[in-house]
Design a protein around this motif. Structure first.
Motif, mmCIF file in Angstrom:
data_model
loop_
_atom_site.group_PDB
_atom_site.id
_atom_site.type_symbol
_atom_site.label_atom_id
_atom_site.label_comp_id
_atom_site.label_asym_id
_atom_site.label_seq_id
_atom_site.Cartn_x
_atom_site.Cartn_y
_atom_site.Cartn_z
ATOM 1 N N UNK A 55 -5.251 5.793 10.199
ATOM 2 C CA UNK A 55 -5.915 4.436 9.937
ATOM 3 C C UNK A 55 -5.962 4.180 8.506
ATOM 4 N N UNK A 56 -6.669 5.186 7.757
ATOM 5 C CA UNK A 56 -6.890 4.819 6.324
ATOM 6 C C UNK A 56 -5.515 4.801 5.521
ATOM 7 N N UNK A 57 -4.749 5.621 6.191
ATOM 8 C CA UNK A 57 -3.142 5.326 5.328
ATOM 9 C C UNK A 57 -2.796 4.139 5.568
ATOM 10 N N UNK A 58 -2.704 3.610 6.678
ATOM 11 C CA UNK A 58 -2.008 2.276 6.909
ATOM 12 C C UNK A 58 -2.945 0.957 6.502
ATOM 13 N N UNK A 59 -4.250 1.255 6.293
ATOM 14 C CA UNK A 59 -5.202 0.441 5.793
ATOM 15 C C UNK A 59 -4.843 0.050 4.399
ATOM 16 N N UNK A 60 -4.513 1.158 3.566
ATOM 17 C CA UNK A 60 -4.289 1.225 2.420
ATOM 18 C C UNK A 60 -2.722 0.349 2.233
ATOM 19 N N UNK A 61 -1.927 0.552 3.055
ATOM 20 C CA UNK A 61 -0.452 0.102 3.156
ATOM 21 C C UNK A 61 -0.715 -1.468 3.438
ATOM 22 N N UNK A 62 -1.674 -1.795 4.429
ATOM 23 C CA UNK A 62 -1.646 -3.403 4.773
ATOM 24 C C UNK A 62 -2.142 -4.111 3.648
ATOM 25 N N UNK A 63 -3.033 -3.534 2.802
ATOM 26 C CA UNK A 63 -3.631 -4.318 1.855
ATOM 27 C C UNK A 63 -2.582 -4.628 1.021
ATOM 28 N N UNK A 64 -1.525 -4.135 0.660
ATOM 29 C CA UNK A 64 -0.505 -4.507 -0.077
ATOM 30 C C UNK A 64 0.639 -5.612 0.617
ATOM 31 N N UNK A 65 0.631 -5.769 1.807
ATOM 32 C CA UNK A 65 1.810 -6.609 2.279
ATOM 33 C C UNK A 65 0.756 -7.736 3.096
ATOM 34 N N UNK A 66 1.076 -9.059 2.677
ATOM 35 C CA UNK A 66 0.502 -10.282 3.649
ATOM 36 C C UNK A 66 1.357 -11.512 3.025
ATOM 37 N N UNK A 67 0.455 -12.466 2.976
ATOM 38 C CA UNK A 67 1.258 -13.973 2.869
ATOM 39 C C UNK A 67 1.647 -13.812 1.420
ATOM 40 N N UNK A 68 1.239 -13.047 0.501
ATOM 41 C CA UNK A 68 1.468 -13.022 -0.855
ATOM 42 C C UNK A 68 2.981 -12.751 -1.109
ATOM 43 N N UNK A 69 3.380 -11.745 -0.239
ATOM 44 C CA UNK A 69 4.771 -11.470 0.053
ATOM 45 C C UNK A 69 5.953 -12.315 0.654
ATOM 46 N N UNK A 70 5.272 -12.580 1.863
ATOM 47 C CA UNK A 70 6.068 -13.368 3.042
ATOM 48 C C UNK A 70 6.166 -14.877 2.408
ATOM 49 N N UNK A 71 5.352 -15.456 1.807
ATOM 50 C CA UNK A 71 5.208 -16.926 1.401
ATOM 51 C C UNK A 71 5.114 -16.815 -0.169
ATOM 52 N N UNK A 249 5.215 -14.826 -17.481
ATOM 53 C CA UNK A 249 3.711 -14.565 -17.848
ATOM 54 C C UNK A 249 3.256 -15.260 -16.685
ATOM 55 N N UNK A 250 3.493 -16.130 -16.156
ATOM 56 C CA UNK A 250 2.802 -17.054 -15.291
ATOM 57 C C UNK A 250 2.751 -16.292 -13.766
ATOM 58 N N UNK A 251 3.935 -15.594 -13.421
ATOM 59 C CA UNK A 251 4.294 -14.847 -12.391
ATOM 60 C C UNK A 251 3.172 -13.977 -12.036
ATOM 61 N N UNK A 252 2.624 -13.349 -13.275
ATOM 62 C CA UNK A 252 1.504 -12.277 -12.762
ATOM 63 C C UNK A 252 0.373 -12.902 -12.018
ATOM 64 N N UNK A 253 0.081 -14.205 -12.094
ATOM 65 C CA UNK A 253 -0.955 -14.715 -10.977
ATOM 66 C C UNK A 253 -0.633 -14.387 -9.840
ATOM 67 N N UNK A 254 0.844 -14.993 -9.048
ATOM 68 C CA UNK A 254 1.142 -14.678 -7.874
ATOM 69 C C UNK A 254 1.058 -13.207 -7.811
ATOM 70 N N UNK A 255 1.425 -12.182 -8.626
ATOM 71 C CA UNK A 255 1.231 -10.825 -8.374
ATOM 72 C C UNK A 255 0.039 -10.265 -8.126
ATOM 73 N N UNK A 256 -0.838 -10.956 -8.921
ATOM 74 C CA UNK A 256 -2.244 -10.390 -8.708
ATOM 75 C C UNK A 256 -2.797 -10.813 -7.379
ATOM 76 N N UNK A 257 -2.601 -12.085 -7.028
ATOM 77 C CA UNK A 257 -2.977 -12.321 -5.537
ATOM 78 C C UNK A 257 -2.330 -11.860 -4.378
ATOM 79 N N UNK A 258 -0.946 -11.294 -4.632
ATOM 80 C CA UNK A 258 -0.290 -10.545 -3.597
ATOM 81 C C UNK A 258 -1.069 -9.149 -3.462
#
Length: 553
Positions: A55-71, A249-258
Motif C-alpha cells: 500500500x505505502x509503495x503504491x501510494x508513493x507512486x500514485x502521488x506522482x501520477x495524476x491529472x498533471x501528467x494526463x492533462x 522556466x515557466x514549465x517549472x510551474x506545471x511540473x511543480x503541480x504535477x
C-alpha cells in the motif's frame, strides 16, 4: 528540566521500560520536552496499522501520477516545447526526489502521523510547525472539493446532468470511505495506482507505435516535431534565447503541480506496518518511478504532438485536450479519449481520497502538538480520527461554488493560492531535514550506522533543492512584472502565501515565546533508542516470480 532520566517506552512485550536504563541515555542531547517526546513514541499504538508495504509503495507512486501528467503535460509542451518540457520535468523530478529522501529518512526514524509538520516541531521550531500545519490544512480544505469538481466535470464526458448531483455523490462516498478502516483506503489506492500504471504503459506504447508509423495513417513521425516547430517555444512572443529560456522556466510551474503530493509517504506513518522498512523502500524507488512513469512519458508525448497544436492550450478538464488524445486523434485512433477519461476520473477520485487521508492525519498531528484543538484527536472504532475527517467533509461544500460564475472566480483564486503552498511546504521540508542532518553531526550520531535508513547524496542534494525552490518561489510570478502582462490574480496567488505564513509564524512565536531548537538539543536520540530496542521483523526474501516485482515488494 532535570537531565535525561525520564522513561521512554520501548513497546516490547514486557511493557514500558526505561530507555535511559537500557542504554544509559544521559548524554548531551539537551533539554527538550521529555513528556512530549515519550508521548510521540507511544503514538503508533493509537492507530490501527492497516497499511501494508504494498500500500505505502503504491501510494508513493500514485502521488506522482495524476491529472498533471494526463492533462497538464500538454500545456507544458505548448509553453516550453518538447525539449523544454522534458528538461523542466526532469529537473523538478530530481529536486523532489531529494525532498522525498529527506522525508523518508526522518519518517523511518520517527514514524509519526502528520508527516513533515511533526518533524518541524521536533527538529526545528514549534512556531514553524504551527504555520506550515495550518498552511497544509488550508491546502487540503480547498484541494478536496477541487478534486471532486474535477471528477464531476469528467463524468460530463458521458452524461450531462447538473454537476451538483455528482459533487454530492462523490463527496458523500469519499467521506464514508475516509471514516472506515485505513485498510480500505489502502486497497482503493492500490487499485487506482494499478490503473494509472497500466494507462501510462499503454499510452507510452501507443506513442512509440505512432512515432514509428504503426498508426492507422502509417505516418512515421520520428523527431520531426523537434525540428519543426522546434525543441523550444518563443514564450510570450519574445524572440531569441530569452524567449526560449522563459518558456523553459515557466514549465517549472506545471511540473511543480504535477509532482505535488509526492512527499506524503510519511503522512500515515503510524498506520503503516513495519514503517522502518516500508518508508525507506518507497523513498529509495521514487527516482526510478519518476523516470519511468513521468520523465519518459513527457519525452514520448513530445514526439507525437507538435508544440503549436492549438488544442494543447484548451481549458476543459476532460481528456479532450490531453496530448495523448490529440496524438491518437491525429493518427486516426478513436477509442482513446474514453479510456483516458475513465482513468483520469479515477485519478481525481484517488487524489481526493489521498487528500482526505493526508489532511485528517495532519490535523491529528497538529492536535498532538497542541497546535489544534484536542478534540481533533478523537478516534472512532476503526482507529480513524473522525472529527478531523468530518471537518474536511464540511468544506466539500466549497465545490458548489463552481455552479455560479462569480463564486467560481473566487474558488479559482483559492485554488491558485494553494498551488504555491506546495512550493513553500517543500522549502520547509528541506530546511527541517538540513537541521536534522546537522543535528546528527552535532550530537555525534552516525546516520549510516544508527538510523534505520540514511538518505543518499546528503546534504548536497537537499541544499540544491532548497536553493532552486527558493528561486522558483521568488520568480514564480515574473510574468506580471513584464510590460503589458500585469495580472492581479497571478501576482496574489504567486506571492501571498509566503508573507501570510511569515505573519502566522512570527505571531505564534511572539505569543508562545517559542525558540528555534539548538542543534545539540534536537531530540534525535530517543527515537534511535526506541528503534534499537524494538527491531522490526526482516522482510521475507523474494522468491520465484516475485523477484521481478519492482513496484511494491
Amino acid at each position: 528540566m532535570p537531565p535525561h532520566t525520564a522513561e521512554y517506552p520501548s513497546f516490547d512485550e514486557a511493557g514500558p521500560t526505561s530507555i535511559a536504563e537500557k542504554k544509559g541515555f544521559h548524554d548531551n542531547v539537551g533539554s527538550y520536552d521529555v513528556e512530549n517526546t515519550a508521548g510521540q513514541l507511544e503514538e503508533v499504538h493509537d492507530f490501527k496499522q492497516g497499511l501494508h508495504q504494498r500500500h505505502i509503495q503504491m501510494i508513493a507512486l500514485a502521488g506522482t501520477i495524476g491529472t498533471g501528467l494526463f492533462l497538464g503535460s500538454g500545456r507544458a509542451i505548448a509553453t516550453a516545447g518538447p525539449l523544454g518540457a522534458f528538461l523542466g520535468y526532469s529537473i523538478i523530478g530530481l529536486t523532489v526526489s531529494s525532498v522525498v529522501f529527506g522525508v523518508g529518512e526522518m519518517g523511518a526514524l520517527a514514524p509519526l502521523t502528520g508527516g513533515a509538520i511533526r518533524y518541524l516541531e521536533l527538529f526545528c521550531d514549534p512556531a514553524l510547525s504551527f504555520a506550515i500545519g495550518w498552511n497544509h490544512v488550508y491546502s487540503y480544505v480547498v484541494s478536496i472539493p477541487s478534486e471532486i469538481v474535477a471528477a464531476a466535470v469528467i463524468v460530463q464526458f458521458w452524461v450531462t446532468i447538473n454537476n451538483a448531483i455528482w459533487i454530492t455523490v462523490f463527496g458523500v462516498v469519499m467521506l464514508i470511505t475516509a471514516l472506515l478502516f485505513v485498510r480500505i483506503y489502502g486497497e482503493l489506492e492500490f487499485g487506482f495506482s494499478m490503473l494509472k500504471i497500466m494507462l501510462v504503459i499503454g499510452i507510452n506504447i501507443m506513442a512509440l507505435v505512432i512515432t514509428c508509423g504503426g498508426g492507422p495513417d502509417h505516418k512515421a513521425i520520428g523527431f520531426s516535431y523537434w525540428k519543426n516547430p522546434g525543441p523550444f517555444v518563443q514564450y510570450l512572443g519574445v524572440e531569441g534565447s530569452l524567449g526560449r529560456f522563459m518558456g523553459f522556466w515557466t514549465t517549472f510551474d506545471n511540473a511543480l503541480y504535477a509532482y505535488s503530493g509526492i512527499d506524503n509517504i510519511t503522512v500515515a506513518a503510524a498506520e503503516t506496518r513495519n514503517p522502518r522498512h516500508a518508508i525507506p523502500q518507497a523513498a529509495r524507488r521514487i527516482f526510478v518511478r519518476i523516470f519511468l512513469f513521468y520523465i519518459l512519458t513527457i519525452f514520448m508525448v513530445g514526439l507525437v504532438v507538435p508544440s503549436n497544436d492549438p488544442n494543447l492550450l484548451g481549458s476543459t478538464s476532460t481528456a479532450a485536450h490531453s496530448p495523448f488524445v490529440i496524438a491518437a486523434r491525429n493518427a486516426g485512433i478513436s477509442a482513446v479519449p474514453s479510456i483516458i477519461n475513465a482513468v483520469v476520473l479515477t485519478s481525481a477520485w484517488s487524489s481526493g481520497n489521498s487528500n482526505m487521508l493526508g489532511g485528517s492525519r495532519i490535523l491529528y498531528g497538529m492536535a498532538c502538538n497542541g497546535h489544534a484543538p484536542k478534540f481533533f484527536k478523537r478516534m472512532n472504532r476503526f482507529g480513524v480520527p473522525y472529527i478531523s475527517v468530518a471537518l474536511y467533509g464540511l468544506f466539500v461544500a466549497l465545490g458548489y461554488m463552481t455552479l455560479s460564475d462569480s463564486a467560481s472566480t473566487v474558488f479559482t483564486w483559492l485554488q491558485d493560492i494553494v498551488a504555491i503552498s506546495t512550493l513553500v511546504n517543500w522549502v520547509c521540508i528541506c530546511i527541517v531535514y538540513l537541521r536534522f542532518y546537522y543535528g546528527c553531526k552535532k550530537q555525534g550520531i552516525d546516520r549510516h550506522k544508527e538510523l534505520p535508513w540514511a538518505a543518499p547524496f546528503q546534504p548536497w542534494s537537499t541544499w540544491f533543492s532548497l536553493i532552486l525552490l527558493v528561486i522558483l518561489f521568488f520568480t514564480g510570478g515574473y510574468k506580471t512584472f513584464m510590460h503589458g502582462h500585469w495580472d492581479t490574480e497571478t501576482f496574489i496567488s504567486s506571492y501571498l502565501n509566503g508573507p501570510l505564513i511569515l505573519v502566522i509564524y512570527l505571531g505564534y512565536k511572539f505569543v508562545k515565546k517559542t525558540r528555534i531548537i539548538p542543534l545539540e538539543e534536537i531530540p534525535i536520540r530517543p527515537f534511535i533508542e526506541n528503534y534499537q530496542n524494538n527491531p522490526e521483523p526482516e522482510p521475507k526474501p523474494k522468491k520465484g516470480w516475485r523477484r521481478l516485482n519492482i513496484l511494491w515488494s
